[in-house]
Design an enzyme around this catalytic site. Structure first.
Site, short mmCIF file in Angstrom:
data_model
loop_
_atom_site.label_atom_id
_atom_site.label_comp_id
_atom_site.label_asym_id
_atom_site.label_seq_id
_atom_site.Cartn_x
_atom_site.Cartn_y
_atom_site.Cartn_z
N ARG A 174 2.78 8.62 -11.03
CA ARG A 174 1.39 8.99 -11.37
C ARG A 174 1.33 9.73 -12.70
O ARG A 174 0.49 10.62 -12.89
CB ARG A 174 0.75 9.82 -10.24
CG ARG A 174 0.89 9.24 -8.84
CD ARG A 174 0.14 7.94 -8.62
NE ARG A 174 -1.31 8.09 -8.66
CZ ARG A 174 -2.08 8.21 -7.59
NH1 ARG A 174 -1.57 8.23 -6.39
NH2 ARG A 174 -3.38 8.31 -7.72
N ARG A 182 -4.95 10.84 -14.10
CA ARG A 182 -5.22 12.15 -13.49
C ARG A 182 -5.01 13.38 -14.35
O ARG A 182 -5.97 14.07 -14.65
CB ARG A 182 -4.49 12.33 -12.15
CG ARG A 182 -3.20 11.60 -11.97
CD ARG A 182 -2.57 11.87 -10.62
NE ARG A 182 -3.46 11.67 -9.48
CZ ARG A 182 -3.10 11.85 -8.22
NH1 ARG A 182 -1.88 12.25 -7.93
NH2 ARG A 182 -3.95 11.67 -7.26
N ARG A 230 -11.79 6.99 -19.15
CA ARG A 230 -12.30 6.46 -17.89
C ARG A 230 -13.78 6.78 -17.65
O ARG A 230 -14.38 6.19 -16.74
CB ARG A 230 -11.48 7.05 -16.73
CG ARG A 230 -10.24 6.26 -16.30
CD ARG A 230 -10.56 5.01 -15.48
NE ARG A 230 -11.58 5.19 -14.46
CZ ARG A 230 -11.37 5.72 -13.27
NH1 ARG A 230 -10.16 6.11 -12.93
NH2 ARG A 230 -12.35 5.87 -12.40
N ASP A 251 -3.40 0.21 -9.04
CA ASP A 251 -3.39 0.87 -7.74
C ASP A 251 -2.82 -0.12 -6.74
O ASP A 251 -2.89 -1.34 -6.95
CB ASP A 251 -4.80 1.30 -7.31
CG ASP A 251 -4.74 2.18 -6.06
OD1 ASP A 251 -4.41 3.38 -6.19
OD2 ASP A 251 -4.96 1.66 -4.95
N TYR A 262 -3.95 1.30 5.18
CA TYR A 262 -5.32 1.34 4.62
C TYR A 262 -6.20 0.28 5.27
O TYR A 262 -7.38 0.54 5.58
CB TYR A 262 -5.29 1.17 3.10
CG TYR A 262 -4.76 2.41 2.40
CD1 TYR A 262 -5.55 3.54 2.31
CD2 TYR A 262 -3.48 2.45 1.90
CE1 TYR A 262 -5.07 4.69 1.70
CE2 TYR A 262 -2.99 3.60 1.30
CZ TYR A 262 -3.78 4.72 1.20
OH TYR A 262 -3.31 5.86 0.62
O1 CP3 Z 1 0.91 8.22 -4.80
C1 CP3 Z 1 1.52 7.36 -4.16
O2 CP3 Z 1 1.99 7.52 -3.03
C2 CP3 Z 1 1.77 6.05 -4.84
C3 CP3 Z 1 1.29 4.86 -4.08
C4 CP3 Z 1 -0.19 4.79 -4.04
C5 CP3 Z 1 -0.99 4.40 -5.15
N1 CP3 Z 1 -2.27 4.36 -4.72
C6 CP3 Z 1 -0.45 4.01 -6.46
C7 CP3 Z 1 -1.17 4.37 -7.69
C8 CP3 Z 1 -1.02 5.05 -2.97
C9 CP3 Z 1 -0.64 5.53 -1.59
C10 CP3 Z 1 -2.36 4.75 -3.41
C11 CP3 Z 1 -3.59 4.82 -2.59
C12 CP3 Z 1 -4.64 5.56 -3.28
N2 CP3 Z 1 -5.40 5.05 -4.27
C13 CP3 Z 1 -5.02 6.90 -3.10
C14 CP3 Z 1 -4.44 7.86 -2.08
C15 CP3 Z 1 -5.38 8.05 -0.92
C16 CP3 Z 1 -4.69 8.70 0.28
O3 CP3 Z 1 -4.43 7.99 1.25
O4 CP3 Z 1 -4.45 9.90 0.23
C17 CP3 Z 1 -6.02 7.20 -4.03
C18 CP3 Z 1 -6.73 8.50 -4.25
C19 CP3 Z 1 -6.26 6.00 -4.77
C20 CP3 Z 1 -7.20 5.80 -5.88
C21 CP3 Z 1 -6.61 5.96 -7.23
N3 CP3 Z 1 -5.39 5.41 -7.62
C22 CP3 Z 1 -7.18 6.61 -8.35
C23 CP3 Z 1 -8.49 7.33 -8.33
C24 CP3 Z 1 -6.28 6.44 -9.44
C25 CP3 Z 1 -6.45 6.88 -10.88
C26 CP3 Z 1 -6.40 8.32 -11.11
C27 CP3 Z 1 -5.22 9.02 -10.56
O5 CP3 Z 1 -5.39 9.65 -9.51
O6 CP3 Z 1 -4.14 8.92 -11.17
C28 CP3 Z 1 -5.16 5.72 -8.95
C29 CP3 Z 1 -4.03 5.31 -9.79
C30 CP3 Z 1 -2.74 4.93 -9.16
N4 CP3 Z 1 -2.49 4.70 -7.84
C31 CP3 Z 1 -1.56 4.69 -9.89
C32 CP3 Z 1 -0.57 4.38 -8.97
C33 CP3 Z 1 0.89 4.10 -9.24
C34 CP3 Z 1 -1.46 4.71 -11.43
C35 CP3 Z 1 -1.25 6.05 -12.01
C36 CP3 Z 1 0.15 6.30 -12.41
O7 CP3 Z 1 1.09 5.78 -11.87
O8 CP3 Z 1 0.37 7.08 -13.30
#
Ligand code: CP3
Length: 359
Positions: free
Chosen positions: A38, A42, A51, A87, A162
């Site tokens: 991540r 963020r 964004r 994601d 999910y």
């Molecule tokens: O954190 C992990 O465990 C990685 C696996 C994972 C991702 N998305 C990869 C990801 C998981 C479990 C998710 C689900 C998800 N998607 C959640 C978690 C919800 C929960 O169950 O608690 C959330 C909040 C999202 C939505 C999301 N994904 C947002 C809003 C963003 C962009 C902003 C941010 O938070 O970074 C993402 C990006 C994202 N999801 C990335 C990855 C690998 C790219 C960012 C990076 O790797 O730097």
């Protein structure tokens, strides 16, 4: 197009000698490679600015935006790997499953999947449906030079959670209920998800990523017995299917201290470790479980909260983890889970510099 042809701007040898890829093979890299899960998004003000006004899933299907967000932490922190900004639900949405990413919540599924009929109605993934992601990879290869691009996907279990729960879940109760009460439907669901994930990762490799990470973020919610029975065969199909792809396969989950040998068995070249298990303990467990296999390569495992602890405490933890990582055949320095949103990006840059200076 193969992985090597697509990176013709950079000699293939230069990329294959990148510290991340050398460490993943168990070789001796020129410096300890470090990247942070991540790391894009963020925590970065330049990300938040870009964004503004664009929904998460729209950002993930805009190749220029994906390229720019993926590059931001590489420029800022000098990390040894770029992780594609996306994601885990992107391929599900692309295949036609009705879901959205709700700000402050995460993925929300319109029609949760809970019966054999729901599973039968799930679509497969057609390559054209993820064209924007593949186009983004093309743009990134031209920008990244010798820095490896890491592709990724969600593992069948974490994606299933999910779909079955309908959104984020603390206890995964409906998911566990389905696997135990109706194993046939469960296995049919994971089989479908393994198909989507395999297709998606294979397409990313063909488009030119240098490594892949399978995120089974929530696998640590399972006992080893349940993991082996209900999850391992499907993750093995995904990772085993990439054995000939020529890129390292990283397999990561949270709270998986008990599952590390099983997760390696699924076909991992690099085993991701969260902060609960010291890296030398993880290496010992992996070796004891598979004495005939080569010494393992590990990735991890700084507690993301330590980035808030101030530099003396952070430095001590980084030095400890670096020293414990010497027990492995190779160590890719990373966090034990993702960067937390309020992390000061300057601390991340400083941590990367510190890791690079350690021998
Ligand atoms: O954190 C992990 O465990 C990685 C696996 C994972 C991702 N998305 C990869 C990801 C998981 C479990 C998710 C689900 C998800 N998607 C959640 C978690 C919800 C929960 O169950 O608690 C959330 C909040 C999202 C939505 C999301 N994904 C947002 C809003 C963003 C962009 C902003 C941010 O938070 O970074 C993402 C990006 C994202 N999801 C990335 C990855 C690998 C790219 C960012 C990076 O790797 O730097």
């Amino acid at each position: 197009m193969t992985n090597t042809e697509s990176t013709s701007a950079v000699p293939a040898t230069a990329l294959s000698e990148a510290p991340l890829l050398v460490a993943a093979r168990g070789g001796t890299p020129s410096r300890t490679p470090v990247w942070f899960m991540r790391q894009a998004g963020r925590s970065l003000p330049e990300y938040r600015k870009l964004r503004e006004g664009t929904a998460m899933l729209d950002a993930c299907t805009d190749p220029e935006m994906v390229c720019e967000i993926t590059m931001q932490p590489v420029r800022r922190h000098d990390v040894d790997g770029a992780i594609l900004f996306s994601d885990i639900v992107v391929p599900l949405k692309a295949a036609g499953i009705d879901l959205d990413i709700v700000p402050g919540t995460g993925p929300v599924v319109a029609n949760p999947v809970r019966s054999a009929a729901d599973v039968a109605a799930l679509p497969e993934l057609e390559p054209e449906q993820v064209r924007p992601v593949l186009d983004a990879i093309g743009l990134l290869l031209a920008e990244l030079g010798g820095t490896p691009l890491i592709g990724f996907a969600g593992a069948p279990f974490t994606l299933a959670s999910y779909l079955v729960e309908g959104g984020p879940s603390r206890n995964h109760e409906r998911t566990k209920a389905l696997m135990h009460s109706d194993p046939d439907t469960w296995h049919a669901l994971l089989d479908k998800l393994a198909g989507i994930t395999s297709t998606f990762l294979r397409l990313q490799v063909e488009a030119g990523v240098s490594a892949v990470q399978l995120f089974d973020s929530w696998a640590g919610a399972l006992s080893e017995r349940d993991y082996r029975r209900f999850v391992l065969p499907h993750s093995r199909r995904v990772l085993g299917g990439l054995a000939d792809a020529g890129v390292p396969r990283i397999h990561f989950g949270v709270g998986t201290g008990e599952l590390l040998p099983a997760m390696r068995e699924a076909g991992a070249d690099v085993v991701g470790v969260d902060w609960r298990t010291p890296l030398d303990t993880a290496v010992r467990r992996l070796q004891e479980a598979a004495p005939d296999l080569p010494k393992p390569v590990v990735q991890g495992n700084l507690d993301p909260a330590l980035l808030f602890a101030g530099r003396p405490a952070l430095e001590a933890e980084i030095r400890r983890i670096h020293a414990e990582g010497r027990a492995a055949a190779g160590h890719v320095f990373n966090l034990g889970h993702g960067v937390l949103p309020d992390t000061d990006p300057e601390v991340i840059t400083w941590a990367v510099e510190l890791v690079h200076g350690l021998r």
